[in-house]
Design an enzyme around this catalytic site. Sequence first.
Site, PDB file in Angstrom:
ATOM      1  N   ASN A   1     -10.368  -0.828  -0.211  1.00 51.69           N
ATOM      2  CA  ASN A   1      -8.925  -0.664  -0.043  1.00 51.69           C
ATOM      3  C   ASN A   1      -8.262  -1.249  -1.297  1.00 51.69           C
ATOM      4  OD1 ASN A   1      -6.232  -1.105   0.488  1.00 51.69           O
ATOM      5  ND2 ASN A   1      -6.566  -1.668   2.630  1.00 51.69           N
TER       6      ASN A   1
ATOM      7  N   HIS B   1      -3.245   6.572   2.054  1.00 54.56           N
ATOM      8  CA  HIS B   1      -3.710   5.267   1.568  1.00 54.56           C
ATOM      9  C   HIS B   1      -5.085   5.013   2.183  1.00 54.56           C
ATOM     10  CE1 HIS B   1      -4.353   1.114   0.958  1.00 54.56           C
ATOM     11  NE2 HIS B   1      -3.997   0.750   2.186  1.00 54.56           N
TER      12      HIS B   1
ATOM     13  N   CYS C   1       0.819  -1.221   0.000  1.00 52.99           N
ATOM     14  CA  CYS C   1       0.000   0.000   0.000  1.00 52.99           C
ATOM     15  C   CYS C   1       0.849   1.265   0.000  1.00 52.99           C
ATOM     16  CB  CYS C   1      -0.906  -0.023   1.218  1.00 52.99           C
ATOM     17  SG  CYS C   1      -1.639  -1.620   1.467  1.00 52.99           S
TER      18      CYS C   1
HETATM   19  O1  LIG Z   1     -13.397  -4.595  13.673  1.00 54.31           O
HETATM   20  C1  LIG Z   1     -13.051  -3.682  12.934  1.00 54.31           C
HETATM   21  O2  LIG Z   1     -13.391  -2.477  13.067  1.00 54.31           O
HETATM   22  C2  LIG Z   1     -12.126  -4.052  11.786  1.00 54.31           C
HETATM   23  C3  LIG Z   1     -10.696  -4.085  12.346  1.00 54.31           C
HETATM   24  C4  LIG Z   1      -9.747  -4.505  11.261  1.00 54.31           C
HETATM   25  N1  LIG Z   1      -9.877  -3.615  10.108  1.00 54.31           N
HETATM   26  C5  LIG Z   1      -8.777  -3.175   9.455  1.00 54.31           C
HETATM   27  C6  LIG Z   1      -7.502  -3.357   9.986  1.00 54.31           C
HETATM   28  C7  LIG Z   1      -6.406  -2.860   9.282  1.00 54.31           C
HETATM   29  C8  LIG Z   1      -6.605  -2.216   8.086  1.00 54.31           C
HETATM   30  C9  LIG Z   1      -5.473  -1.707   7.324  1.00 54.31           C
HETATM   31  C10 LIG Z   1      -5.050  -2.384   6.185  1.00 54.31           C
HETATM   32  C11 LIG Z   1      -3.950  -1.925   5.467  1.00 54.31           C
HETATM   33  C12 LIG Z   1      -3.488  -2.657   4.242  1.00 54.31           C
HETATM   34  O3  LIG Z   1      -3.880  -1.953   3.123  1.00 54.31           O
HETATM   35  C13 LIG Z   1      -3.275  -0.746   5.850  1.00 54.31           C
HETATM   36  C14 LIG Z   1      -3.710  -0.068   6.989  1.00 54.31           C
HETATM   37  C15 LIG Z   1      -4.803  -0.543   7.729  1.00 54.31           C
HETATM   38 CL1  LIG Z   1      -5.319   0.316   9.143  1.00 54.31          CL
HETATM   39  C16 LIG Z   1      -7.889  -2.047   7.613  1.00 54.31           C
HETATM   40  N2  LIG Z   1      -8.948  -2.528   8.306  1.00 54.31           N
HETATM   41  C17 LIG Z   1     -11.222  -3.449   9.542  1.00 54.31           C
HETATM   42  C18 LIG Z   1     -12.214  -3.032  10.649  1.00 54.31           C
END
Ligand SMILES: O=C(O)C1CCN(c2ccc(-c3cc(CO)ccc3Cl)cn2)CC1
Length: 317
Positions: free
Chosen positions: A272, A242, A111
């Site tokens: 994403n 990002h 990313c």
């Molecule tokens: O329970 C909840 O709220 C869930 C908890 C987990 N979640 C996440 C966790 C990490 C990411 C993420 C991914 C990347 C890679 O591109 C970079 C940066 C991030 Cl912060 C996106 N979502 C979704 C909601």
Amino acid sequence: QYAKITCTGRYVPENTVSNHQLSTMMDTSDEWISSRTGIRSRNVVTNENTSDLCSKVAEKLLEKSGKKAEELDFIIVATMTPDYGTPSVACLVQGNISATQAFAFDVSAACTGFVYALSVGEKLIRTGQKLGMIIGGETLSKVLDWNDRSTAVLFGDGAAGVLIEASNEEHFLKEKLQSDGKRGKSLTSGYVENNSPFYTGTSEGSAYMQMVGRDIYDFSLNDVTNNIEKIIEDDVDYLLLHQANKRIIEKISKKLKVPREKFLTNMEYNGNTSGASIPLLLDESIEKGIIQLGSNQKIVLTGYGGGLTWGSILLTL
Ligand SMILES: O=C(O)C1CCN(c2ccc(-c3cc(CO)ccc3Cl)cn2)CC1
């Protein structure tokens, strides 16, 4: 000579998949996805690979700029979902558009890939190249575990990019690129099995995307905020981060004490898209008139994700 972004373009697959549609395929809901991530829909390929998406962007950049393919000195594609290990997506794009004078290579920084690739492209221009194409492109849908609702609902496919050219004016003001391989296993994808008759080692990973969400969340709030602090200035107009998660962007804006409205977002309808997310946001913001090339607006581009990698570039348009 300096480098300047002179054109932007994007391409996303036609097939739009809503949260509701996903809720008929796995145990999830529009309410959960949109409240926890800010995502309402994403675009998913049905018969295209990453090189196809990136080639469409390349054609758009040439058409919008009036440049000929043979004028290109280099093509860099940032992707974590290449068609092949080799040839690179950048070489496939070069072949598709007949950019006969260009050299072409991919950057693997998940990313943060577009930020790393833009930084490299700027150095190539500053050391004498005249015209470069830098594209972030992904078909993440092919590496997702579609039985794992914790990741399958987060990602989308797409591609977008820029042309950079030699310029007398200085536009790239500051950058800070970082990585930490020790934490690399928090987000993996694309492990290649060794089937040789001589190999007695174990299979370490999975071809499918696996993410320790908590670790990545915490990393994004801490390391990424510190990184932005090192390059941000008071008169920054917009920050294009990002597009991983709406809540993390809100948390970063609070921690930086920078107004939320300076953080542009588009995860709502892209999901994403990893290396494509920042150039998609840049091109969409230009199309909406929020940002203008040649306006001297001061923006920050910040990527963060697999590697772990993270990094920011401060530039004027
Ligand atoms: O329970 C909840 O709220 C869930 C908890 C987990 N979640 C996440 C966790 C990490 C990411 C993420 C991914 C990347 C890679 O591109 C970079 C940066 C991030 Cl912060 C996106 N979502 C979704 C909601």
